[in-house]
Design an enzyme around this catalytic site. Sequence first.
Site, short mmCIF file in Angstrom:
data_model
loop_
_atom_site.label_atom_id
_atom_site.label_comp_id
_atom_site.label_asym_id
_atom_site.label_seq_id
_atom_site.Cartn_x
_atom_site.Cartn_y
_atom_site.Cartn_z
N ASP A 168 61.95 98.20 -8.30
CA ASP A 168 60.95 97.68 -7.22
C ASP A 168 59.23 97.59 -8.04
O ASP A 168 58.77 97.07 -6.92
CB ASP A 168 60.66 99.52 -6.45
CG ASP A 168 60.54 100.74 -7.21
OD1 ASP A 168 60.73 100.27 -8.31
OD2 ASP A 168 60.59 101.37 -7.04
N MET A 183 64.93 102.28 -9.41
CA MET A 183 65.10 101.90 -10.99
C MET A 183 66.15 103.47 -10.68
O MET A 183 65.50 104.68 -10.51
CB MET A 183 63.85 101.44 -11.31
CG MET A 183 63.08 100.43 -11.36
SD MET A 183 61.99 99.79 -12.60
CE MET A 183 62.94 99.44 -14.13
N HIS A 184 66.92 102.74 -11.98
CA HIS A 184 66.41 104.04 -13.25
C HIS A 184 68.17 105.14 -12.56
O HIS A 184 68.88 105.57 -13.30
CB HIS A 184 66.20 105.59 -13.68
CG HIS A 184 65.14 104.71 -14.50
ND1 HIS A 184 64.68 103.77 -15.12
CD2 HIS A 184 63.36 104.60 -13.79
CE1 HIS A 184 63.41 102.97 -14.98
NE2 HIS A 184 63.00 103.67 -14.04
#
Length: 485
Positions: free
Chosen positions: A235, A79-80
């Site tokens: 995830d 992520m991110h």
Amino acid sequence: MYLGIDLGTSGVKVVILSERGELVAQASSPLNVSRPKPLWSEQDPTHWWQATNNAIAHIKAMHPEHLADVKAVGLSGQMHGATLLDANNQIIRPAILWNDGRSAAECENIEQREPKSREITGNIAMPGFTAPKLVWLEKHEPENFARVAKVLLPKDYLRLLMTGDFASDMSDSAGTLWLDVEKRSWSEKMLHATNMRVAQMPKLYEGTEVTGHLLADVAESWGMAQVPVVAGAGDNAAGAAGIGVINPHQAFLSLGTSGVYFVANPSFQPNPAGAVHAFCHCIPDTWHQMSVILSAASCLTWVTELTGAENEAALLSEVAELDFSKPGSVIFLPYLSGERTPHNDPNAKGVFFGLGLNTNRAELGRAVLEGVAFAFADGQQVLKDAGTQIDEVSVIGGGARSALWGKILASVLDMTLTYRDGGEVGPAFGAARLAQIGHSKVPASDICLPGKVKQTIAPDSQMQSYYIGQYEKFKQLYQALKGQF
């Protein structure tokens, strides 16, 4: 057959599930992280695509018939990460990853620009999130910022190359700091606070919705039909779908590169003051909370290499020979990449405390396992402080292979841990399940069932008796040292 692709930090994992949810094929391809400066963590997005194709090629060589039978594809990923594309869809610079800590000052700047930031997003601004990275870019690389036409999360860059579509899902997008998490839509106010526009964002979908189809050349190269691709998930949400954690009060611990304590919620339940993440789940009308530690199984890999052990399994065998009827002499702060929950401290550092002339490799390994467990205990506490009810906890990720670590975790957390089939495959398994839901249009509750229980690990009362005191010392150490970081 259903294909799940998980773009992790250390590699891409690909799995194929049968209609009955059985794992029939899997492959992986490694990735490296670049750290050109202190606090920086980057990857070249072209390497993600190469690794994906390498993993698919391995399955194609071994099981071409399974690929030919795939009906839909699901995506999950780290992520991110900020994947920045220009007007020609060309990569502008290396992607800035989830564990990058350079943008702490920009987090404060965002919350000053938009005083309702925490109310809108349900989260405290953290350097790992996507939005602060773009504020950093505007300040330090203005020429690159001016070129940004689209910002994609890592797995969604794979989607673009697979389908030609700019799309993302709710769970992954909730980690950008641009999403109104309760309303499940982009927030104009948060985008304005970072000098971004909705036009630079991908189209939003629920995790089980189809976002497009494989391009003809990709399908031909992979030995597949032009099947639909579903939105998928970040995830952790994908890992939850893979292990059946979609109902309220169910939880899991993920022992991957980072460590995640994930709890499914029936509604939006933010607790930004405790640095708890409140995100959308990959299932419609469902949310989740997470406490996140930035270094978990990566600590074990690090100490294995540091001490010259043959591999992680060999070090774990040495640790298992120690006397666990009494406490170890060394305490470890596992902040090798800074920390999120509950400290939100990108400058936090890893620490061994209590070293002596007799300290050996096994004792350092033990301290690492226990230090990660104590960090999870910090996260569990802030979840409970938010009123979160936790009825059962499953374990997923590579670290789930260690029964010893499970015993330590169960004892520190005072929770019985459940280990299920599919737990080690994690997010890729969940991505394939989301593909099946999106293709077959059946309820998630019919597909995202808990795997068969392999074992349960209960707390050890003798270990609990000394972990109480050691955990208090662990917390005091951080408080005593944080001013020095």
